[in-house]
Write a protein that holds these residues in place. Structure first.
Motif, PDB file in Angstrom:
ATOM      1  N   TYR A 239       0.817  -1.204   0.000  1.00 24.26           N
ATOM      2  CA  TYR A 239       0.000   0.000   0.000  1.00 24.26           C
ATOM      3  C   TYR A 239       0.859   1.266   0.000  1.00 24.26           C
ATOM      4  CZ  TYR A 239      -3.681  -3.339   1.070  1.00 24.26           C
ATOM      5  OH  TYR A 239      -4.550  -4.411   1.027  1.00 24.26           O
ATOM      6  N   CYS A 240       2.029   1.212   0.623  1.00 27.83           N
ATOM      7  CA  CYS A 240       2.932   2.364   0.557  1.00 27.83           C
ATOM      8  C   CYS A 240       3.433   2.578  -0.868  1.00 27.83           C
ATOM      9  CB  CYS A 240       4.107   2.170   1.518  1.00 27.83           C
ATOM     10  SG  CYS A 240       3.705   2.473   3.259  1.00 27.83           S
ATOM     11  N   THR A 241       3.747   1.489  -1.559  1.00 26.27           N
ATOM     12  CA  THR A 241       4.194   1.649  -2.943  1.00 26.27           C
ATOM     13  C   THR A 241       3.042   2.089  -3.845  1.00 26.27           C
ATOM     14  OG1 THR A 241       3.929  -0.747  -3.286  1.00 26.27           O
ATOM     15  CG2 THR A 241       6.126   0.049  -2.763  1.00 26.27           C
ATOM     16  N   GLU A 242       1.826   1.670  -3.522  1.00 24.01           N
ATOM     17  CA  GLU A 242       0.671   2.173  -4.269  1.00 24.01           C
ATOM     18  C   GLU A 242       0.541   3.680  -4.078  1.00 24.01           C
ATOM     19  OE1 GLU A 242      -4.214   1.948  -4.584  1.00 24.01           O
ATOM     20  OE2 GLU A 242      -3.179   0.723  -3.075  1.00 24.01           O
ATOM     21  N   LEU A 243       0.755   4.152  -2.856  1.00 22.43           N
ATOM     22  CA  LEU A 243       0.680   5.583  -2.592  1.00 22.43           C
ATOM     23  C   LEU A 243       1.732   6.332  -3.407  1.00 22.43           C
ATOM     24  CD1 LEU A 243      -0.327   8.062  -1.035  1.00 22.43           C
ATOM     25  CD2 LEU A 243       1.215   7.417   0.839  1.00 22.43           C
ATOM     26  N   VAL A 244       2.948   5.799  -3.447  1.00 27.99           N
ATOM     27  CA  VAL A 244       4.013   6.422  -4.241  1.00 27.99           C
ATOM     28  C   VAL A 244       3.594   6.497  -5.711  1.00 27.99           C
ATOM     29  CG1 VAL A 244       6.376   6.133  -5.079  1.00 27.99           C
ATOM     30  CG2 VAL A 244       5.845   5.746  -2.663  1.00 27.99           C
ATOM     31  N   TRP A 245       3.054   5.401  -6.229  1.00 26.48           N
ATOM     32  CA  TRP A 245       2.633   5.365  -7.635  1.00 26.48           C
ATOM     33  C   TRP A 245       1.532   6.375  -7.913  1.00 26.48           C
ATOM     34  CZ3 TRP A 245      -2.067   3.837  -9.928  1.00 26.48           C
ATOM     35  CH2 TRP A 245      -2.029   3.705 -11.314  1.00 26.48           C
ATOM     36  N   ARG A 246       0.523   6.416  -7.054  1.00 27.22           N
ATOM     37  CA  ARG A 246      -0.596   7.335  -7.269  1.00 27.22           C
ATOM     38  C   ARG A 246      -0.143   8.792  -7.183  1.00 27.22           C
ATOM     39  NH1 ARG A 246      -6.064   5.550  -6.988  1.00 27.22           N
ATOM     40  NH2 ARG A 246      -6.243   3.288  -6.727  1.00 27.22           N
ATOM     41  N   LEU A 247       0.741   9.093  -6.250  1.00 28.58           N
ATOM     42  CA  LEU A 247       1.266  10.457  -6.163  1.00 28.58           C
ATOM     43  C   LEU A 247       2.053  10.816  -7.414  1.00 28.58           C
ATOM     44  CD1 LEU A 247       2.415  10.399  -2.443  1.00 28.58           C
ATOM     45  CD2 LEU A 247       0.791  12.039  -3.395  1.00 28.58           C
ATOM     46  N   GLY A 248       2.862   9.875  -7.897  1.00 25.02           N
ATOM     47  CA  GLY A 248       3.640  10.130  -9.101  1.00 25.02           C
ATOM     48  C   GLY A 248       2.770  10.379 -10.314  1.00 25.02           C
ATOM     49  N   ILE A 249       1.727   9.566 -10.467  1.00 27.66           N
ATOM     50  CA  ILE A 249       0.809   9.727 -11.593  1.00 27.66           C
ATOM     51  C   ILE A 249       0.068  11.066 -11.497  1.00 27.66           C
ATOM     52  CG2 ILE A 249      -1.305   8.851 -12.650  1.00 27.66           C
ATOM     53  CD1 ILE A 249       1.179   7.233 -13.357  1.00 27.66           C
ATOM     54  N   ALA A 250      -0.407  11.393 -10.288  1.00 27.90           N
ATOM     55  CA  ALA A 250      -1.197  12.612 -10.123  1.00 27.90           C
ATOM     56  C   ALA A 250      -0.352  13.873 -10.285  1.00 27.90           C
ATOM     57  CB  ALA A 250      -1.876  12.615  -8.751  1.00 27.90           C
ATOM     58  N   LYS A 251       0.859  13.848  -9.744  1.00 27.24           N
ATOM     59  CA  LYS A 251       1.697  15.045  -9.736  1.00 27.24           C
ATOM     60  C   LYS A 251       2.715  15.078 -10.870  1.00 27.24           C
ATOM     61  CE  LYS A 251       1.401  15.960  -4.759  1.00 27.24           C
ATOM     62  NZ  LYS A 251       1.043  17.394  -4.852  1.00 27.24           N
ATOM     63  N   ARG A 252       2.795  13.992 -11.629  1.00 28.04           N
ATOM     64  CA  ARG A 252       3.749  13.874 -12.736  1.00 28.04           C
ATOM     65  C   ARG A 252       5.190  13.953 -12.254  1.00 28.04           C
ATOM     66  NH1 ARG A 252       0.773  11.165 -15.155  1.00 28.04           N
ATOM     67  NH2 ARG A 252       2.182  11.249 -16.963  1.00 28.04           N
ATOM     68  N   ARG A 253       5.406  13.540 -11.021  1.00 30.82           N
ATOM     69  CA  ARG A 253       6.726  13.504 -10.421  1.00 30.82           C
ATOM     70  C   ARG A 253       6.681  12.582  -9.216  1.00 30.82           C
ATOM     71  NH1 ARG A 253      10.072  18.702  -7.911  1.00 30.82           N
ATOM     72  NH2 ARG A 253      12.036  17.577  -7.477  1.00 30.82           N
ATOM     73  N   ALA A 254       7.592  11.621  -9.166  1.00 33.48           N
ATOM     74  CA  ALA A 254       7.591  10.678  -8.051  1.00 33.48           C
ATOM     75  C   ALA A 254       7.957  11.367  -6.746  1.00 33.48           C
ATOM     76  CB  ALA A 254       8.574   9.543  -8.317  1.00 33.48           C
ATOM     77  N   PRO A 255       7.287  11.031  -5.643  1.00 34.13           N
ATOM     78  CA  PRO A 255       7.616  11.630  -4.356  1.00 34.13           C
ATOM     79  C   PRO A 255       8.888  11.024  -3.772  1.00 34.13           C
ATOM     80  CG  PRO A 255       5.960   9.949  -4.041  1.00 34.13           C
ATOM     81  CD  PRO A 255       6.186  10.046  -5.527  1.00 34.13           C
ATOM     82  N   PRO A 256       9.537  11.706  -2.851  1.00 34.15           N
ATOM     83  CA  PRO A 256      10.698  11.118  -2.177  1.00 34.15           C
ATOM     84  C   PRO A 256      10.273   9.940  -1.303  1.00 34.15           C
ATOM     85  CG  PRO A 256      10.089  13.192  -1.137  1.00 34.15           C
ATOM     86  CD  PRO A 256       9.241  13.065  -2.361  1.00 34.15           C
ATOM     87  N   THR A 257      11.117   8.915  -1.265  1.00 27.76           N
ATOM     88  CA  THR A 257      10.812   7.708  -0.505  1.00 27.76           C
ATOM     89  C   THR A 257      12.051   7.243   0.248  1.00 27.76           C
ATOM     90  OG1 THR A 257      11.426   6.191  -2.287  1.00 27.76           O
ATOM     91  CG2 THR A 257       9.142   6.962  -2.248  1.00 27.76           C
ATOM     92  N   CYS A 258      11.835   6.325   1.190  1.00 23.41           N
ATOM     93  CA  CYS A 258      12.939   5.689   1.899  1.00 23.41           C
ATOM     94  C   CYS A 258      12.553   4.249   2.205  1.00 23.41           C
ATOM     95  CB  CYS A 258      13.268   6.440   3.185  1.00 23.41           C
ATOM     96  SG  CYS A 258      14.747   5.849   4.030  1.00 23.41           S
ATOM     97  N   TYR A 259      13.324   3.319   1.677  1.00 23.48           N
ATOM     98  CA  TYR A 259      13.137   1.885   1.956  1.00 23.48           C
ATOM     99  C   TYR A 259      14.175   1.498   2.996  1.00 23.48           C
ATOM    100  CZ  TYR A 259      13.204  -3.181   1.227  1.00 23.48           C
ATOM    101  OH  TYR A 259      13.166  -4.545   1.400  1.00 23.48           O
ATOM    102  N   CYS A 260      13.713   1.107   4.177  1.00 20.71           N
ATOM    103  CA  CYS A 260      14.612   0.884   5.307  1.00 20.71           C
ATOM    104  C   CYS A 260      14.999  -0.584   5.399  1.00 20.71           C
ATOM    105  CB  CYS A 260      13.960   1.376   6.586  1.00 20.71           C
ATOM    106  SG  CYS A 260      13.697   3.165   6.606  1.00 20.71           S
ATOM    107  N   LEU A 261      16.104  -0.925   4.782  1.00 12.27           N
ATOM    108  CA  LEU A 261      16.606  -2.288   4.721  1.00 12.27           C
ATOM    109  C   LEU A 261      16.943  -2.792   6.122  1.00 12.27           C
ATOM    110  CD1 LEU A 261      17.408  -4.432   2.531  1.00 12.27           C
ATOM    111  CD2 LEU A 261      19.757  -3.580   2.780  1.00 12.27           C
ATOM    112  N   GLY A 262      16.509  -4.015   6.426  1.00 19.16           N
ATOM    113  CA  GLY A 262      16.785  -4.615   7.717  1.00 19.16           C
ATOM    114  C   GLY A 262      15.804  -4.240   8.807  1.00 19.16           C
ATOM    115  N   HIS A 263      15.012  -3.201   8.573  1.00 15.30           N
ATOM    116  CA  HIS A 263      14.051  -2.754   9.588  1.00 15.30           C
ATOM    117  C   HIS A 263      12.727  -3.502   9.460  1.00 15.30           C
ATOM    118  CE1 HIS A 263      15.930   0.481  11.845  1.00 15.30           C
ATOM    119  NE2 HIS A 263      16.582   0.811  10.731  1.00 15.30           N
TER     120      HIS A 263
END
Length: 294
Positions: A239-263
């Motif tokens: 669902y977080c990646t869906e949010l990133v995708w929807r924001l990118g599509i709506a704003k025509r620019r991907a939002p900043p993200t952070c994938y926390c490896l090991g967490h």
């Protein structure tokens, strides 16, 4: 880190126990860290309900026109507290206060006492309270950010993206930070918290799409930062990646993200204000860039 490595690959085997283990472990880390304390004002009511209470964390350096961060805790819609322990979730607000940002840690009503969209209404009331008290807290009301973790992320997304729950003047936010947010309601078999979702959103799953904050993302949604961990509660990473995708599509620019490896779902929020500053720094960079309009 050893406990994170042990629990991560089997996080979903007993999520409730693992959440408790991680919370206790990180509470110890924060106690032993002997961090510089900020000015704290506790148990301030922003509404009539006993859970409509907040704490304020002020930077030791005074000033006016400061940025503010309102934090909304998780708890799978039916439990949780803004102070899960003496250290968690206060660690998030102490961290931002040490970096010159006024932190506001809010409670809100839970199911079964309140169903959708009542927690969203509480978010709106807390935002309004912060705006009303901006002068005495040295806050610039145009520099307010809203941050949510887990179920708190769901409530934040509902307020920030769904205009039905905003006041006529708008959301009043400079930006939004979603950390491991269940931004889509679901009661799917793989969701071990499905019954808790039903307690808040109801049992009619046909209403879930319209009730989900992610559904209402638009071009004029506030700037957003999204983070999630390697070992999440079921479907939250999806669902977080869906949010990133929807924001990118709506704003025509991907939002900043952070994938926390090991967490995992708990460590991603509980580790803030420790020696590991990857996520904290990313959040601060997002805030700075947003305020600069870059």
């Amino acid at each position: 880190r050893q406990l994170m490595a042990e629990l991560g690959p089997r996080w979903l085997e007993n999520t409730a126990v693992h959440v408790r283990q991680m919370t206790e472990a990180f509470s110890g880390v924060h106690r032993d860290g002997n961090r510089e304390k900020q000015i704290e004002r506790r148990d301030i009511a922003y509404g009539a309900h006993p859970r409509q209470v907040l704490d304020v964390y002020l930077p030791k350096t005074g000033g006016t026109g400061r940025t503010a961060m309102i934090f909304v805790h998780g708890g799978a819609f039916t439990e949780g507290h803004r102070n899960r322990t003496d250290e968690v979730y206060g660690n998030v607000l102490r961290y931002v206060a040490r970096h010159g940002i006024v932190g506001v840690n809010i409670g809100y009503r839970l199911a079964d006492d309140a169903q959708f969209p009542e927690a969203t209404h509480d978010i709106a009331a807390a935002v309004a309270w912060t705006q009303e008290h901006a002068g005495e807290l040295g806050i610039d009301p145009e520099r307010m950010f809203l941050m949510g973790h887990s179920a708190g992320g769901a409530h934040v997304a509902s307020y920030a993206y769904d205009k039905r729950w905003q006041p006529a003047r708008g959301h009043g936010l400079a930006g939004v930070i979603i950390v491991s947010g269940r931004v889509r309601a679901d009661s799917l078999p793989e969701n071990t918290n499905a019954r808790r979702v039903e307690a808040y959103y109801g049992t009619d799953s046909s209403t879930y799409d319209d009730s989900s904050g992610v559904t209402h993302v638009a071009a004029d949604s506030p700037p957003t930062f999204v983070a999630w961990s390697q070992y999440e509660n079921a479907l939250i990473d999806v669902y977080c990646t869906e949010l990133v995708w929807r924001l990118g599509i709506a704003k025509r620019r991907a939002p900043p993200t952070c994938y926390c490896l090991g967490h995992n779902h708990t460590s991603i929020i509980a580790h803030i204000d420790t020696a590991e500053d990857v996520l904290g720094m990313a959040i601060r960079k997002f805030i700075s860039a947003t305020l600069l309009g870059t």
